[in-house]
Design a protein around this motif. Structure first.
Motif: not given
Length: 191
Positions: A169-170, A172, A186, A188
């Motif tokens: 998740h998230n 970059e 981002l 995920s």
């Protein structure tokens, strides 16, 4: 059922049993002194599952009854299992329809890709808007073909984390649009 009975013969009783919804699934075995082929055929035509001629051996009759009861139990189990499978199919279709609606209408860019080749299987409208590509230009292409990751090693490490943890998740990443613009996104990912 015996074929020869008072008031109503065995064939008629069998027909009544098969016509009634509450008794239609009961297996019917005919036992009769009538050994003619036409008598046997008639018994099967009205719904009988077995025809035993007399004189009979009790052990044989019991064995045949047990066999047909086992077959009936297995049929019921199969029917129950089929009903469960049909219910599961309905639930899965409903879930897939809900997923498709959420996927298509999400304001977040979403892709469905293969893990091994990073090949796009499907993308939603938000991803098309962000990337500048059309669906035809993306579907069946890989991220390498499109050169969308500025630092592919960052994305590759994200995939490794996905494999290790089952989700990511998230993360970059720098993303390159069709026009060459660089966007920070981002990422995920779920298996």
């Amino acid at each position: 059922l015996d074929v020869k009975m008072p008031e109503m013969n065995g064939y008629e009783v069998c027909e009544h049993l098969k016509a009634d919804e509450s008794t239609c699934d009961i297996p019917v075995i005919f036992i009769s002194a009538l050994g003619d082929v036409l008598d046997k055929v008639k018994a099967f035509e009205v719904g009988g599952i077995e025809y035993i001629t007399t004189p009979l051996q009790v052990e044989e009759v019991l064995a045949r009854i047990e066999t047909h009861l086992t077959i009936r139990r297995l049929q019921k189990q199969l029917q129950t299992q089929n009903q469960k499978l049909q219910q599961e199919i309905s639930e899965r279709i409903s879930a897939e329809e809900k997923f498709a609606k959420a996927f298509r209408s999400s304001p977040n860019p979403i892709t469905i890709t293969t893990l091994a080749e990073n090949r796009f299987i499907d993308i939603n409208h938000s991803f098309l808007e962000m990337s500048g590509y059309s669906q035809v230009e993306i579907v069946e292409k890989s991220t390498t073909d499109l050169n969308i990751w500025v630092n592919p090693q960052v994305y590759d490490s994200s995939v490794q984390k996905l494999l290790k943890n089952g989700s990511l998740h998230n993360q970059e990443c720098k993303f390159r649009t069709k026009k060459g613009e660089i966007k920070i996104v981002l990422v995920s990912i779920e298996l």
